[in-house]
Motif scaffolding. Structure first.
Motif, mmCIF file in Angstrom:
data_model
loop_
_atom_site.group_PDB
_atom_site.id
_atom_site.type_symbol
_atom_site.label_atom_id
_atom_site.label_comp_id
_atom_site.label_asym_id
_atom_site.label_seq_id
_atom_site.Cartn_x
_atom_site.Cartn_y
_atom_site.Cartn_z
ATOM 1 N N VAL A 197 0.862 -1.178 0.000
ATOM 2 C CA VAL A 197 0.000 0.000 0.000
ATOM 3 C C VAL A 197 0.903 1.235 0.000
ATOM 4 C CG1 VAL A 197 -1.803 1.282 1.209
ATOM 5 C CG2 VAL A 197 -1.789 -1.220 1.279
ATOM 6 N N PRO A 198 0.918 1.986 -1.106
ATOM 7 C CA PRO A 198 1.766 3.181 -1.176
ATOM 8 C C PRO A 198 1.228 4.313 -0.306
ATOM 9 C CG PRO A 198 0.480 2.934 -3.186
ATOM 10 C CD PRO A 198 0.204 1.735 -2.344
ATOM 11 N N SER A 199 2.048 5.322 -0.119
ATOM 12 C CA SER A 199 1.642 6.479 0.685
ATOM 13 C C SER A 199 0.531 7.249 -0.032
ATOM 14 C CB SER A 199 2.831 7.408 0.917
ATOM 15 O OG SER A 199 3.167 8.067 -0.298
ATOM 16 N N GLY A 200 -0.151 8.077 0.720
ATOM 17 C CA GLY A 200 -1.219 8.898 0.152
ATOM 18 C C GLY A 200 -0.725 9.809 -0.961
ATOM 19 N N ASP B 259 -9.933 3.444 -5.294
ATOM 20 C CA ASP B 259 -10.437 2.128 -4.910
ATOM 21 C C ASP B 259 -10.366 1.121 -6.058
ATOM 22 O OD1 ASP B 259 -11.027 3.106 -2.417
ATOM 23 O OD2 ASP B 259 -13.153 3.415 -2.831
ATOM 24 N N ASP B 260 -10.278 1.600 -7.289
ATOM 25 C CA ASP B 260 -10.156 0.710 -8.446
ATOM 26 C C ASP B 260 -8.799 -0.015 -8.441
ATOM 27 O OD1 ASP B 260 -12.637 1.564 -9.361
ATOM 28 O OD2 ASP B 260 -11.783 3.079 -10.696
ATOM 29 N N PHE B 261 -7.807 0.555 -7.764
ATOM 30 C CA PHE B 261 -6.446 0.028 -7.816
ATOM 31 C C PHE B 261 -5.854 -0.332 -6.466
ATOM 32 C CE2 PHE B 261 -7.091 3.008 -11.317
ATOM 33 C CZ PHE B 261 -6.958 2.135 -12.383
ATOM 34 N N PHE B 262 -6.331 0.320 -5.416
ATOM 35 C CA PHE B 262 -5.729 0.150 -4.101
ATOM 36 C C PHE B 262 -6.777 -0.261 -3.077
ATOM 37 C CE2 PHE B 262 -3.513 3.560 -6.380
ATOM 38 C CZ PHE B 262 -2.266 2.983 -6.515
ATOM 39 N N ASP B 263 -6.417 -1.172 -2.187
ATOM 40 C CA ASP B 263 -7.294 -1.591 -1.098
ATOM 41 C C ASP B 263 -7.091 -0.634 0.070
ATOM 42 O OD1 ASP B 263 -8.230 -3.783 -2.560
ATOM 43 O OD2 ASP B 263 -6.557 -5.026 -1.883
ATOM 44 N N LEU B 264 -7.927 0.354 0.129
ATOM 45 C CA LEU B 264 -7.794 1.395 1.159
ATOM 46 C C LEU B 264 -8.747 1.150 2.303
ATOM 47 C CD1 LEU B 264 -7.614 4.454 -1.229
ATOM 48 C CD2 LEU B 264 -5.729 3.237 -0.188
#
Length: 74
Positions: free
Chosen positions: A46-49, A69-74
């Motif tokens: 999970v990259p930084s904001g 949300d299409d690319f990262f599980d936040l």
């Protein structure tokens, strides 16, 4: 293109599908190639904001409807 069997994150699969390279994304976003590679190959990373914002700004030039949300599980 990647050979079958390689694990790719949602972002990695999107880039493959759209025909963009990790190097192109790195140059556009000014994010280190190693970081882009980790984001595209490690679905648990999970990259930084700030990094997510830079990536999304570049991707929205392709499609303004894309969301983090299409690319990262936040």
């Amino acid at each position: 293109m990647w050979s079958k069997g390689k694990k790719r994150s949602k972002l990695g699969r999107f880039l493959d599908k759209e025909g963009y390279s990790q190097t192109e994304l790195s140059e556009i976003t000014k994010i280190n190639k190693n970081t882009i590679s980790k984001i595209c190959n490690d679905s648990n990373y999970v990259p930084s904001g700030t990094t997510i914002k830079k990536i999304m700004k570049a991707l929205r030039k392709l499609d303004s409807r894309l969301k983090p949300d299409d690319f990262f599980d936040l």
